[in-house]
Write an enzyme that holds these catalytic residues in place. Structure first.
Site, PDB file in Angstrom:
ATOM      1  N   ARG A  90     -17.092  -4.427 -48.220  1.00 16.40           N
ATOM      2  CA  ARG A  90     -16.446  -5.336 -48.892  1.00 16.40           C
ATOM      3  C   ARG A  90     -16.323  -4.880 -50.427  1.00 16.40           C
ATOM      4  NH1 ARG A  90     -18.698 -11.198 -47.913  1.00 16.40           N
ATOM      5  NH2 ARG A  90     -16.824 -11.856 -49.026  1.00 16.40           N
TER       6      ARG A  90
ATOM      7  N   TRP B 209     -12.266 -22.431 -47.643  1.00 14.22           N
ATOM      8  CA  TRP B 209     -13.366 -21.726 -47.852  1.00 14.22           C
ATOM      9  C   TRP B 209     -14.047 -21.330 -46.627  1.00 14.22           C
ATOM     10  CZ3 TRP B 209     -18.122 -23.138 -46.205  1.00 14.22           C
ATOM     11  CH2 TRP B 209     -19.354 -22.276 -47.188  1.00 14.22           C
TER      12      TRP B 209
ATOM     13  N   ASP C 133     -14.132 -19.250 -43.431  1.00 10.06           N
ATOM     14  CA  ASP C 133     -13.238 -18.333 -42.829  1.00 10.06           C
ATOM     15  C   ASP C 133     -13.410 -18.342 -41.274  1.00 10.06           C
ATOM     16  OD1 ASP C 133     -12.619 -16.953 -45.250  1.00 10.06           O
ATOM     17  OD2 ASP C 133     -14.195 -15.849 -45.385  1.00 10.06           O
TER      18      ASP C 133
ATOM     19  N   GLU D 267     -21.957 -20.061 -40.349  1.00  7.02           N
ATOM     20  CA  GLU D 267     -21.341 -21.174 -40.079  1.00  7.02           C
ATOM     21  C   GLU D 267     -21.419 -22.144 -38.734  1.00  7.02           C
ATOM     22  OE1 GLU D 267     -18.790 -18.322 -42.769  1.00  7.02           O
ATOM     23  OE2 GLU D 267     -20.243 -18.352 -40.860  1.00  7.02           O
TER      24      GLU D 267
ATOM     25  N   HIS E 210     -24.539 -21.083 -49.848  1.00  7.52           N
ATOM     26  CA  HIS E 210     -23.487 -21.378 -50.788  1.00  7.52           C
ATOM     27  C   HIS E 210     -23.424 -22.951 -51.096  1.00  7.52           C
ATOM     28  CE1 HIS E 210     -19.590 -19.668 -52.393  1.00  7.52           C
ATOM     29  NE2 HIS E 210     -19.598 -20.776 -52.873  1.00  7.52           N
TER      30      HIS E 210
ATOM     31  N   GLN F 203     -27.609 -15.537 -48.444  1.00  8.40           N
ATOM     32  CA  GLN F 203     -26.351 -16.151 -47.867  1.00  8.40           C
ATOM     33  C   GLN F 203     -26.730 -17.199 -46.772  1.00  8.40           C
ATOM     34  OE1 GLN F 203     -23.870 -14.906 -44.713  1.00  8.40           O
ATOM     35  NE2 GLN F 203     -22.647 -14.206 -46.076  1.00  8.40           N
TER      36      GLN F 203
ATOM     37  N   THR G 284     -24.583 -13.347 -53.357  1.00 10.53           N
ATOM     38  CA  THR G 284     -24.026 -14.707 -52.542  1.00 10.53           C
ATOM     39  C   THR G 284     -23.578 -15.476 -53.684  1.00 10.53           C
ATOM     40  OG1 THR G 284     -24.759 -16.562 -51.392  1.00 10.53           O
ATOM     41  CG2 THR G 284     -26.484 -15.354 -52.633  1.00 10.53           C
ATOM     42  N   GLY G 285     -22.547 -16.432 -53.203  1.00  9.31           N
ATOM     43  CA  GLY G 285     -22.163 -17.437 -53.907  1.00  9.31           C
ATOM     44  C   GLY G 285     -23.139 -18.795 -54.166  1.00  9.31           C
TER      45      GLY G 285
END
Length: 798
Positions: A358, A487, A489, A633, A640, A686, A705-706
């Site tokens: 990334r 948001w 993915d 997920e 986040h 994360q 991480t967000g």
């Protein structure tokens, strides 16, 4: 189990047990010359890009953990016994070897005691430089004279492009050379004679050289060949050169290179000696020689370290809080903001997990990262925000990743239609008002910035185009399409499937856009936004409320996801909390859906993203199925989102519940039970494994991480309630009812604001009175035009 403690006065985390469950790391340097170092001195270094500028090697996800790195080996010449200044890589028994690692703000210090010898090794990159210092102090704590050999070790890459170094070995094993210059500097050079084609392919190729120099003691020997230093069938824990007590003065010619200098120190009882190692990029004969001439002394190194600390500590001074919770104080005053600053710098490009896949600034991530650092470094935050505007294309969508060193606004190709993410530019409506609130500059909305591909617009025009992008792409039920992804993915709805999460983002965007339009004297724009808001609100209410919670999304085939009939993924966290954040939920819906979150998604370790876990749903609809249940997920705790949950509860005035959620996910709260979380107790990560996993509470993918920005944002602007707005500083705390109050110091537009909040009635939220410098003010806003250089604000809740 506890492995260390917070030292807030020094702004350090002190690791007292080196055998941590995971590698606990820190960042050195800047976005020009960056480095990662772990609590056992493992790690790597990189120039501008962790993928295309990596000059120091680390083997990722390997055993032993986090090796190689930046090592000092020590050897007693009398006994032949040897060890390292950090516990690893030699790894002496911990009943004999004592070690402390102090991770600070862009520096790390390692202290050791073994066999009557104490060491202190300090690593840092001076401000604005492209080299690093390794400073070693050796003290003889025994009652007899000692002769101690000191060897350095790091492993250089054969090619700065990670793929070439790690995978294309038939090329990269045959291009490196190492030698000792006339000035006694190690020189490592990549001699492949390639001509740079462009910055995308070979990032500053001519700099693909490294150097190392020794100051403070005579150079006894050296090695630039890894194979010569380590020896055959050996590793970092037992190098042949250290075992034998001498280097072979090897000059690498292909294969693999290293940086080893050897010196011998003679120490009387109680005596200390210091040596300094400098390692940098560029030609040793020019760049290295010049750096040693200017910076090559112990005195200069000490000065540079103090300058580094002063600069970083000043950044951390934008907000300081004193609350009844020491863990919260550690987070707000030091590590929460430091984590935000590092994430802002490196996005998701370089860590112990991110390995070059990334490279660049992820659009949606980098926008949200600004929220965490706007007060600390407003000028840099504003520059990043303007850069992100130039990554928006004229359709209103965005380029998924911006590579800042090669970005050409007005000349970029827009992504294919099927690659647009539906949420990218909607984050402007969180970030821009926060940034304008910090600076007080309403004229920012009139600034003209180019689109990535063609044309230009004012910032206000960019915001309009962002909303139009989603409003022009709606599905059969009138909700915005999820496109390639919202948001999440992992959610694949089909291009025309509808995302309720994005619908709530658009609702928030329309509300904020209307408020901005009114400020700018554009009533027609405000009216148009409110009309769109009303239309979308009706569409949401018609199809998205399932009685106790909001659904997740609607597939382009009409399938409703996240209903009471759904066997998997029945309740989705994001749509519940964003219904509150956006103001779209009715008061009754807001209370009910957040009760559902508490009943079905809350765990002792944080809020699950969804539940139950996915086991049978087709993977072409829900890619989260590829993850084990309870991770990421797939019904994991995606950190986040934790700040969003806190914000939603604060907006409802539920201070006790908000704080319970905050502490459940707060790293510092696990400091005395670090075996549960496993990764660093001082920074965000994360993902945390949920109760659908047999290892609930384990946490992975730390630092970048967000979660960092949203955790800090929710703590400071919603729990403490100190929110910058265009007209001033809003003080609207939502705290635990058990807190008697708190104190805070906020730097705001060049002024200092001392805030004391008192809670005599034991409430969570509600400002009864507010005084500024002795003057009672209505409401809970401290007007900017009433602030002096130094200010005292007293707030009474009730």
């Amino acid at each position: 189990m506890q492995y260390g403690y917070f030292d807030d006065d020094a702004k350090e985390y002190v690791i007292t047990r080196p055998d941590t469950p995971q590698s606990w790391s820190n960042y050195l340097g800047s976005t020009e010359y960056g480095a990662i170092i772990t609590n056992n001195a493992g790690g790597y270094g990189f120039y501008k890009s962790g993928a295309r500028g990596r000059f120091m090697r680390l083997f990722f996800n390997s055993i032993p953990m986090d090796q190689p790195g930046r090592y000092f080996y020590l050897r007693d010449r009398e006994s032949g016994d040897y060890w390292s200044a950090s516990w690893q890589p030699v790894g002496k028994p911990l009943d004999q070897y004592k070690s402390t690692c102090r991770h600070g703000t862009a520096y790390s210090v390692f202290e050791s005691h073994y066999a009557g010898i104490a060491t202190e090794a300090t690593y840092f990159v001076p401000l604005g430089q492209t080299f690093e210092y390794w400073r070693l102090k050796v003290t003889n704590e025994s009652d007899r004279p000692r002769e101690i050999d000191v060897f350095t070790y790091c492993e250089f890459t054969n090619q700065w492009m990670t793929f070439q170094d790690q995978v294309n070995l038939q090329y990269s094993l045959f291009i490196v050379r190492g030698s000792l210059t006339d000035d006694k500097l190690l020189r490592i050079a990549i001699e492949d004679n390639l001509t740079p084609r462009d910055e995308e392919t070979l990032l500053h190729h001519k700099l693909n050289q490294t150097w190392m120099g020794l100051i403070g003691a005579p150079l006894v020997g050296y090695d630039t060949s890894r194979e010569a230093f380590l020896g055959p069938y050996r590793s970092y824990h037992n190098p042949l050169a250290v075992e034998q007590g001498q280097c072979s003065n090897s000059n690498t010619y292909g294969d693999n290179s290293c940086g080893t200098v050897h010196t011998t120190l003679t120490l009387q009882p109680g005596e200390s000696r210091e040596v300094l190692v400098m390692l940098g990029i560029g030609d040793a004969r020019v760049v290295g020689k010049r750096a040693l001439a200017e910076f090559g002394s112990l005195e200069r190194a000490a000065l540079e370290l103090q300058k580094l600390k002063d600069a970083w500590h000043a950044r951390l001074g934008s907000l300081m809080a004193e609350t009844p919770d020491a863990d919260f104080n550690h987070t707000v005053n030091v590590w929460g903001l430091y984590n935000c600053l590092i994430t802002f710098a490196w996005s998701r490009a370089a860590s112990l997990v991110y390995n070059g896949e990334r490279d660049g600034l992820g659009y949606r991530d980098s926008l949200q990262d600004i929220l965490g650092i706007a007060a600390a470094i407003p000028e840099e935050a504003l520059a990043r925000l303007e850069l992100m505007f130039t990554g928006q294309v004229s359709t209103g969508g965005a380029i998924p990743v911006i590579q800042a060193f090669g970005h050409r606004p007005g000349h970029e190709s827009p992504p294919p239609a099927e690659d647009y993410r539906s949420d990218d530019c909607l984050w402007f409506f969180n970030v821009v008002p926060a940034m304008v609130g910090e600076t007080g500059d309403l004229s920012f909305y009139d600034k003209v910035l180019p689109y990535a591909d063609q044309g230009e617009a004012t910032v206000f025009g960019h915001l309009r185009r962002a909303l139009e992008f989603n409003l022009e792409r709606t599905g059969a039920h009138g909700l915005p399409c999820g496109l390639h992804a919202d948001w999440n993915d992992c959610l694949k709805l089909g291009y025309y499937g509808e995302s309720l999460f994005v619908a709530f983002q658009v609702q928030l965007g329309l509300t904020i856009y209307a408020e901005i339009a009114e400020r700018l004297g554009k009533p027609e724009e405000a009216a148009g936004a409110r009309a769109q808001h009303k239309t979308l609100e009706a569409a949401i209410q018609k199809c998205a409320w399932d009685g106790d919670w909001f659904i997740w999304a609607i597939g382009d085939d009409g399938t409703m996801y996240g209903t009471k009939e759904s066997p998997e993924g029945k309740v989705y966290l994001n749509t519940q909390i964003w219904s509150v954040i956006s103001g779209s939920a009715t008061p009754e819906q807001a209370e009910r859906c957040m009760q559902t979150v508490k009943e079905q998604l809350a765990t002792p370790y944080g809020l699950m993203l969804s539940a139950p876990a996915f086991m049978t749903m087709p993977v072409d609809v829900m890619r989260a199925l590829v993850f084990n249940p309870g991770i990421k997920e797939n019904a994991g705790i995606f950190n986040h989102t934790q700040g969003w949950g806190v914000m939603a509860e604060c907006l409802l005035g539920h201070g006790d519940q908000a704080y319970k959620y905050y502490r459940a996910a707060m790293p510092a709260a696990y400091n005395d039970r670090a075996e549960i979380r496993q990764c660093e107790p001082y920074v965000q990560a994360q993902t945390t494994y949920s109760t659908f996993s047999p290892r609930a509470g384990n946490t992975r993918t730390s630092w970048l991480t967000g979660a960092a920005a949203w955790a800090y944002f929710s703590a400071t602007q919603y729990i403490l309630g100190i929110r910058p707005e265009l007209d001033g500083l809003r003080i609207d705390p939502c705290i635990p009812s058990t807190w008697p109050g708190f104190k805070a110091t906020r730097r705001f537009r060049g002024r200092t604001v001392q805030i004391e909040v008192k809670n005599p009635d034991g409430v969570c939220r509600g400002v009864k009175s507010l005084t500024l410098n002795g003057e009672t003010l209505p409401g809970n806003l401290v007007p900017a035009d009433k602030l002096g250089e130094e200010n005292c604000v007293e707030v009474i809740l009730g």
